[in-house]
Design a protein around this motif. Structure first.
Motif, PDB file in Angstrom:
ATOM      1  N   ASP A 161       7.887  -0.769  12.709  1.00 10.95           N
ATOM      2  CA  ASP A 161       7.723  -2.219  12.694  1.00 10.95           C
ATOM      3  C   ASP A 161       8.592  -2.832  13.779  1.00 10.95           C
ATOM      4  OD1 ASP A 161       8.431  -4.716  10.097  1.00 10.95           O
ATOM      5  OD2 ASP A 161       7.455  -4.846  12.046  1.00 10.95           O
ATOM      6  N   ALA A 162       7.978  -3.474  14.770  1.00  9.55           N
ATOM      7  CA  ALA A 162       8.754  -4.094  15.838  1.00  9.55           C
ATOM      8  C   ALA A 162       8.904  -5.588  15.636  1.00  9.55           C
ATOM      9  CB  ALA A 162       8.082  -3.818  17.184  1.00  9.55           C
ATOM     10  N   GLU A 163       8.138  -6.136  14.700  1.00 11.86           N
ATOM     11  CA  GLU A 163       8.156  -7.589  14.536  1.00 11.86           C
ATOM     12  C   GLU A 163       8.789  -8.036  13.234  1.00 11.86           C
ATOM     13  OE1 GLU A 163       3.952  -8.389  15.014  1.00 11.86           O
ATOM     14  OE2 GLU A 163       4.304  -9.002  17.080  1.00 11.86           O
ATOM     15  N   GLY A 164       9.166  -7.098  12.387  1.00  9.76           N
ATOM     16  CA  GLY A 164       9.787  -7.481  11.124  1.00  9.76           C
ATOM     17  C   GLY A 164       8.794  -8.094  10.163  1.00  9.76           C
ATOM     18  N   THR A 165       7.522  -7.647  10.190  1.00 13.57           N
ATOM     19  CA  THR A 165       6.512  -8.266   9.327  1.00 13.57           C
ATOM     20  C   THR A 165       6.029  -7.343   8.214  1.00 13.57           C
ATOM     21  OG1 THR A 165       4.868  -7.569  10.946  1.00 13.57           O
ATOM     22  CG2 THR A 165       5.616  -9.850  11.062  1.00 13.57           C
ATOM     23  N   PHE A 166       6.714  -6.234   8.000  1.00 12.59           N
ATOM     24  CA  PHE A 166       6.282  -5.299   6.971  1.00 12.59           C
ATOM     25  C   PHE A 166       6.694  -5.808   5.598  1.00 12.59           C
ATOM     26  CE2 PHE A 166       4.773  -1.391   5.432  1.00 12.59           C
ATOM     27  CZ  PHE A 166       5.677  -0.857   4.534  1.00 12.59           C
ATOM     28  N   ARG A 167       5.736  -5.855   4.653  1.00 19.41           N
ATOM     29  CA  ARG A 167       6.007  -6.387   3.333  1.00 19.41           C
ATOM     30  C   ARG A 167       5.574  -5.394   2.255  1.00 19.41           C
ATOM     31  NH1 ARG A 167       8.645  -8.840   6.026  1.00 19.41           N
ATOM     32  NH2 ARG A 167       8.663 -11.057   6.533  1.00 19.41           N
ATOM     33  N   PRO A 168       6.521  -4.658   1.680  1.00 16.70           N
ATOM     34  CA  PRO A 168       6.155  -3.668   0.662  1.00 16.70           C
ATOM     35  C   PRO A 168       5.405  -4.279  -0.520  1.00 16.70           C
ATOM     36  CG  PRO A 168       8.415  -3.338   1.363  1.00 16.70           C
ATOM     37  CD  PRO A 168       7.954  -4.609   1.998  1.00 16.70           C
ATOM     38  N   GLN A 169       5.676  -5.566  -0.836  1.00 19.29           N
ATOM     39  CA  GLN A 169       4.976  -6.110  -2.007  1.00 19.29           C
ATOM     40  C   GLN A 169       3.478  -6.216  -1.739  1.00 19.29           C
ATOM     41  OE1 GLN A 169       7.320  -8.019  -0.340  1.00 19.29           O
ATOM     42  NE2 GLN A 169       6.758 -10.193  -0.429  1.00 19.29           N
ATOM     43  N   ARG A 170       3.077  -6.346  -0.464  1.00 24.06           N
ATOM     44  CA  ARG A 170       1.649  -6.345  -0.150  1.00 24.06           C
ATOM     45  C   ARG A 170       1.057  -4.985  -0.477  1.00 24.06           C
ATOM     46  NH1 ARG A 170      -1.849  -8.919  -0.183  1.00 24.06           N
ATOM     47  NH2 ARG A 170      -2.946  -8.969   1.794  1.00 24.06           N
ATOM     48  N   LEU A 171       1.825  -3.940  -0.189  1.00 24.89           N
ATOM     49  CA  LEU A 171       1.326  -2.595  -0.494  1.00 24.89           C
ATOM     50  C   LEU A 171       1.096  -2.435  -1.987  1.00 24.89           C
ATOM     51  CD1 LEU A 171       3.372  -0.208   1.819  1.00 24.89           C
ATOM     52  CD2 LEU A 171       1.190  -1.305   2.220  1.00 24.89           C
ATOM     53  N   LEU A 172       1.996  -3.031  -2.808  1.00 28.03           N
ATOM     54  CA  LEU A 172       1.838  -2.913  -4.260  1.00 28.03           C
ATOM     55  C   LEU A 172       0.555  -3.604  -4.702  1.00 28.03           C
ATOM     56  CD1 LEU A 172       5.500  -3.513  -5.476  1.00 28.03           C
ATOM     57  CD2 LEU A 172       4.233  -1.363  -5.464  1.00 28.03           C
ATOM     58  N   GLN A 173       0.287  -4.786  -4.137  1.00 32.58           N
ATOM     59  CA  GLN A 173      -0.926  -5.513  -4.522  1.00 32.58           C
ATOM     60  C   GLN A 173      -2.173  -4.714  -4.135  1.00 32.58           C
ATOM     61  OE1 GLN A 173       0.193  -9.051  -2.221  1.00 32.58           O
ATOM     62  NE2 GLN A 173       0.043 -10.264  -4.097  1.00 32.58           N
ATOM     63  N   ILE A 174      -2.146  -4.140  -2.933  1.00 33.75           N
ATOM     64  CA  ILE A 174      -3.320  -3.386  -2.480  1.00 33.75           C
ATOM     65  C   ILE A 174      -3.480  -2.096  -3.278  1.00 33.75           C
ATOM     66  CG2 ILE A 174      -4.399  -2.301  -0.469  1.00 33.75           C
ATOM     67  CD1 ILE A 174      -2.716  -4.225   1.267  1.00 33.75           C
ATOM     68  N   ALA A 175      -2.342  -1.500  -3.680  1.00 35.65           N
ATOM     69  CA  ALA A 175      -2.408  -0.258  -4.461  1.00 35.65           C
ATOM     70  C   ALA A 175      -3.128  -0.494  -5.777  1.00 35.65           C
ATOM     71  CB  ALA A 175      -1.005   0.283  -4.707  1.00 35.65           C
ATOM     72  N   ASP A 176      -2.884  -1.659  -6.383  1.00 37.41           N
ATOM     73  CA  ASP A 176      -3.555  -1.975  -7.656  1.00 37.41           C
ATOM     74  C   ASP A 176      -5.055  -1.944  -7.490  1.00 37.41           C
ATOM     75  OD1 ASP A 176      -1.158  -4.423  -8.926  1.00 37.41           O
ATOM     76  OD2 ASP A 176      -1.388  -2.257  -9.243  1.00 37.41           O
ATOM     77  N   ARG A 177      -5.525  -2.507  -6.386  1.00 43.02           N
ATOM     78  CA  ARG A 177      -6.975  -2.582  -6.160  1.00 43.02           C
ATOM     79  C   ARG A 177      -7.612  -1.201  -6.183  1.00 43.02           C
ATOM     80  NH1 ARG A 177      -9.251  -4.081  -0.263  1.00 43.02           N
ATOM     81  NH2 ARG A 177     -11.348  -3.204  -0.428  1.00 43.02           N
ATOM     82  N   PHE A 178      -6.919  -0.202  -5.626  1.00 42.11           N
ATOM     83  CA  PHE A 178      -7.512   1.131  -5.560  1.00 42.11           C
ATOM     84  C   PHE A 178      -7.116   2.007  -6.734  1.00 42.11           C
ATOM     85  CE2 PHE A 178      -9.673   0.912  -1.602  1.00 42.11           C
ATOM     86  CZ  PHE A 178      -8.945   0.072  -0.787  1.00 42.11           C
ATOM     87  N   GLY A 179      -6.385   1.416  -7.680  1.00 41.72           N
ATOM     88  CA  GLY A 179      -6.009   2.188  -8.856  1.00 41.72           C
ATOM     89  C   GLY A 179      -4.945   3.229  -8.568  1.00 41.72           C
TER      90      GLY A 179
END
Lengths: 339, 343
Positions: A161-179
């Motif tokens: 990440d060069a811009e400081g825009t990585f958000r782990p909570q987004r990964l959690l939300q997307i993980a839910d979608r795929f079970g």
């Protein structure tokens, strides 16, 4: 010899070829290279036999402590293990039919990409701010962990990440979608923040040593060019910037070749405000010039549509037609447009 | 002696000529044994990369002297034997003209493009394609891989294709799509393309040695290097290494020309571009020029500049050629490869 070696060792990321995959550099010891020399190669950043085989001789000569005679011996040993000669296009075609493609989360987008993001090559995403680049990267971090039959890559993800825009909570939300289990998904993403262009390049060496241990399916650099814009300023430094970037992109391609990961890089844009400003507003084009343009195998342009819609256009690809696809950003990441 | 030798061996100036000149074509190096060279010496020549008598005849004496195990006296004997088989003297322009009328040209798939090329891509010489990304270089290379396999009367080369890929952009499924268009069997088309991925500039040069040994065995009509210069850009960096880069590139291009002369293949190389951002930026944006400097410029016989038109249209301009006029042609990229623009 070239044909049978190619049959045994295919380059791209195929599930059944994992045992053939990239050879750890310790394999050279079986060919008679001293353990001490193997360690020197490893310290210089060469973790696989492929990496040694792909490096030009003059670069190997620069490693401290390895004499010219030894370099020739090492190159010979590496060439025996890695296919470096000719094969027929039929064999290559058979290998390419099994390349893994990682789904983007949107079926329409997957369609214009003929399946998804291709592993073993560099895909570049460019577009203005808020066009969906980082969101697509986050979605891919999750989809690459899915099983193959669900369009995933069954591997971990690496995020620089060069811009400081990585958000782990987004990964959690997307993980839910795929079970998928949120905690596992986060555990399978290796993250590093890059602070300058030299650091960005050094991170690749560390990435190589990680990839030899576990199977990675995806590598994201978001954004590959942001730091270059400010580390190098002005026309005077332009050539130094392009040379540094060229080396960086070459290292990325090397990782894609060695380990068969899908490399996704995002790129910023510049507005050209002269000339055609009369007609249709400033033209937006990706930065990095010809170095970037020639280095990425597939170029995708993203732009904002209405509301949460985004449009992706295939700009340059050796085999995809120039087509557009609409997709939507939501709390579940990238998905098809809900009409 | 020179005119009758030239008469017998039509292969020297245009080796890929006629089908009936196939037996005259490049001589495998074993033929030197008939001239009294020991089999052991012939093997040493072969290991050093000389697969044909032409290759030995074209090689300077000092390079032959560097082969281990062949003494100076033997080198002279070898050169003498090779010169008897390969025409190296004068001929009249009339005869050369007659030979050149029969040079095979490989169709590009677009009639308009073939027209400005006066038939297609010429065999026995190096054609360079340069242009920005997405200008159609790789697509044209893929189309040529198929058209070179067509029969002569359909504008093909009736030979196999060799593809050296430095950028990882070779896509066999494109060949299958293009094969359908010409009514060729997809599996056969793929089987007739020898492919290798080049990982660095030294490797790229080594692949040419392997290519030469393959070309003695079967008839190749086309050799594609896509792209010839990509790896040079990153293997050699900066002004300090510029001269080393140019020397390496020059040797590589010389070897390509040698293959074109020996075997009469059409050599097609694609080249990247650089944008010149000083000076003329005021007028029309950065000037695009091909990389490789004068070394590249002088080595390629024909230079074609490709650029993107609207949507799937592309425009090709003949920038440099000993005999073609500077003309432009529009063509289109479709799933069937390079075709004429469908109005």
């Amino acid at each position: 010899m070239a044909a049978t070696a190619a049959q045994q060792k295919t380059a791209a990321a195929e599930q059944e070829e994992v045992e053939h995959g990239p050879f750890p550099i310790e394999h050279l010891q079986a060919s008679g290279i001293a353990a001490l020399d193997v360690k020197k190669l490893k310290d210089a950043g060469l973790h696989t036999v492929e990496s040694v085989a792909y490096t030009p001789r003059k670069d190997l000569l620069q490693i401290k402590g390895i004499s010219e005679a030894k370099v020739d011996k090492i190159i010979e040993a590496a060439s025996k293990l890695v296919p470096l000669g000719f094969t027929s296009a039929s064999q290559l075609h058979a290998q390419r039919l099994e390349i893994i493609q990682v789904t983007t989360g949107s079926r329409e987008l997957d369609k214009i990409l003929d399946g998804g993001i291709e592993t073993g090559s560099i895909t570049e995403l460019y577009g203005e701010f808020r066009s969906g680049k980082t969101q697509l990267c986050h979605t891919l971090c999750v989809t690459c962990q899915l099983p193959l039959d669900q369009g995933g890559g069954e591997g971990k993800a690496l995020y620089i990440d060069a811009e400081g825009t990585f958000r782990p909570q987004r990964l959690l939300q997307i993980a839910d979608r795929f079970g998928l289990n949120g905690a596992d998904v986060l555990e399978n993403v290796a993250y590093a923040r890059a602070y300058n262009t030299d650091h960005q390049s050094r991170l690749l060496l560390e990435a190589a040593s990680m990839m030899i241990e576990t199977r990675f399916a995806l590598m994201i650099v978001d954004s590959a060019t942001a730091l270059y814009r400010t580390d190098f300023s002005g026309r005077g430094e332009l050539s130094a910037r392009q040379m540094h970037m060229a080396k960086f992109l070459r290292s990325l391609q090397k990782l894609a070749d060695e380990f068969g990961v899908a490399v996704v890089i995002t790129n910023q844009v510049v507005a050209q405000v002269d000339g055609s400003a009369m007609f249709a507003g400033p033209q937006v084009k990706p930065i990095g010039g010809n170095i970037m343009a020639h280095a990425s195998t597939t170029r995708l342009a993203l732009r904002k549509g209405r509301g949460e819609e985004r449009i992706c256009k295939v700009i340059s690809s050796p085999c995809l037609a120039e087509a557009e696809a609409r997709f939507q950003l939501s709390s579940e990441g990238v998905g098809d447009v809900k009409d």
